[in-house]
Design a protein around this motif. Structure first.
Motif, mmCIF file in Angstrom:
data_model
loop_
_atom_site.group_PDB
_atom_site.id
_atom_site.type_symbol
_atom_site.label_atom_id
_atom_site.label_comp_id
_atom_site.label_asym_id
_atom_site.label_seq_id
_atom_site.Cartn_x
_atom_site.Cartn_y
_atom_site.Cartn_z
ATOM 1 N N GLY A 151 0.785 -1.226 0.000
ATOM 2 C CA GLY A 151 0.000 0.000 0.000
ATOM 3 C C GLY A 151 0.819 1.279 0.000
ATOM 4 N N ASP A 155 0.339 3.895 -2.997
ATOM 5 C CA ASP A 155 -0.686 4.898 -2.676
ATOM 6 C C ASP A 155 -0.140 6.169 -2.031
ATOM 7 N N LYS A 159 3.066 9.736 -4.761
ATOM 8 C CA LYS A 159 2.409 11.044 -4.791
ATOM 9 C C LYS A 159 3.373 12.147 -4.379
ATOM 10 N N ARG A 185 -2.404 -0.171 -9.739
ATOM 11 C CA ARG A 185 -1.726 1.064 -9.365
ATOM 12 C C ARG A 185 -0.314 1.115 -9.953
ATOM 13 N N SER A 305 -7.760 3.980 1.326
ATOM 14 C CA SER A 305 -7.172 2.977 0.441
ATOM 15 C C SER A 305 -6.381 1.977 1.273
ATOM 16 N N GLY A 328 -9.160 1.024 -2.406
ATOM 17 C CA GLY A 328 -8.071 0.119 -2.757
ATOM 18 C C GLY A 328 -8.523 -1.312 -2.913
#
Length: 396
Positions: A151, A155, A159, A185, A305, A328
């Motif tokens: 994750g 996620d 970013k 992703r 998520s 997610g």
């Protein structure tokens, strides 16, 4: 001659040796050893209690002492020149091809020294972020490179660091994703279609959970397990619980975990008037977590998520009624209306309504969901299945 399965050597790269509660890595290492592989763990920190396999520590970094760091690097380079000069040279050439500067190459030579001397068939990074600045090490030592996607890798980190996995995607030989969502992703972050991806979800020692007595379960006992981070959506759960309280419902909600959002959540609990209903339990041992699960009627994971979420698996195995968001991979973990319930994320009113709906179900209806969840966890998320999947990962 090619090596047989029993002689395949795997190097697993983590920041530290896994502790007792980190069942995914512990079960993976045990399973690989059981299958006849030779496993070496490369880490920055070693807990003396970890003894599943050989551990090789990374060179120490002296952030607050530049002079000591320089001497450590010079000594490290000297040992590499003596032990594996060809690999060291190849690493430098590969780094140069990627147009990295001299200082970065020098840092990478030092930081990856513990892996450069290893004889491996596979170098597997347990997190994608662990592979950054180590993308060419596998090629330098003549091994294949694998990476696991979780994750945080997909996620959160990208970013803040756009394009961070460009070199990794070009160098990796095979990708392990803990869910279909993680694979999606990764492709959104630039992973090309031709790179082999195998989905291997987390797994549980099913017998350990199913054999525990579960007669302590109490109505109105809610639980969430996870670090106190905004992505976990605990603030949204609190707002949903405020709705329930205003409707006259009685409950106790426990949150297990620590994190940077603790003070924010403490203030929110007071602002919402939930001081008597909500308890932030902080960090707990795995034994204590199991005890909390035994007392829980409804487990809530309302994250924005999740890569998959082991805690939700454990809650299902323990017979808790599970409510998750559609963030997610959570809908892969819990099947809506079959093994639990999926509620659209960012909607406290919808979450409150679902909790109320579940609380009013008959005992027979609750038992049906519990049984279906436990059966699915037992059939699809057991350690033996995971062991066979990882065996296929390295041989196919």
């Amino acid at each position: 001659m090619p090596r047989t399965k029993q002689k395949i050597k795997i190097g697993l790269v983590l920041s530290r040796t896994p502790n007792y509660s980190e069942t995914f890595f512990n079960s993976k290492i045990k399973g690989l050893i059981q299958s006849g592989y030779e496993v070496t763990l490369f880490a920055q920190f070693h807990d003396p209690s970890f003894n599943l396999c050989k551990v090789v520590l990374a060179p120490k970094v002296y952030k607050d002492n530049a002079v000591l760091q320089i001497f450590a690097m010079l000594w490290g380079y000297t040992k590499l020149v003596c032990r594996c000069p060809k690999r060291l040279w190849k690493l430098m050439v590969l780094e140069r091809k990627e147009k990295k500067g001299g200082l970065q190459i020098a840092k990478n030579m030092y930081n990856n020294a513990h892996m450069l001397t290893a004889d491996l068939d596979w170098l597997h990074f347990g997190f994608a972020t662990m592979a950054i600045q180590s993308e060419v090490v596998a090629e330098a030592i003549g091994a294949k490179m694998a990476v696991s996607l979780r994750g945080y890798d997909m996620d959160i980190y990208p970013k803040k660091h756009p394009g961070c996995y460009g070199l990794l995607w070009r160098k990796v030989d095979k990708v392990h994703a803990i869910s279909k969502y993680m694979e999606t992703r990764a492709k959104e972050e630039g992973l090309e279609e031709g790179v082999p991806v195998q989905i291997i979800t987390p797994a549980l020692d099913v017998q350990r959970f199913s054999n525990l007595p579960q007669n302590l379960r109490k109505e109105g006992m809610f639980l969430t397990i996870g670090r106190l981070h905004e992505i976990k959506g605990i603030d949204l759960i609190l707002k949903a619980l405020k709705e329930l309280k205003e409707q006259g419902e009685t409950f106790i909600y426990r949150v297990i975990g620590e994190g940077k959002e603790r003070r924010v959540l403490e203030r929110l609990i007071v602002d919402l008037g939930l001081e008597d209903e909500v308890v932030l339990k902080g960090k707990q041992t795995h034994e204590m977590i199991v005890e909390h699960l035994r007392n829980t009627e409804i487990y809530v994971q309302y994250s924005l998520s999740e890569g998959f979420c082991n805690a939700v698996l454990e809650a299902q195995a323990m017979g808790c009624l599970c409510i998750v968001s559609n963030g997610g991979a959570l809908p892969e973990n819990v099947l809506d209306g079959e093994t639990g319930w999926v509620v659209p994320k960012n909607n406290p009113k919808a979450l409150a309504g679902k909790i109320l709906e579940i609380s009013q179900l008959t005992k027979e209806a609750k038992a049906k969901i519990r049984k279906a969840a436990q059966k699915r966890v037992s059939n699809e998320f057991n350690l033996e299945s995971q062991r066979k999947q990882f065996e296929a990962f390295y041989t196919n």
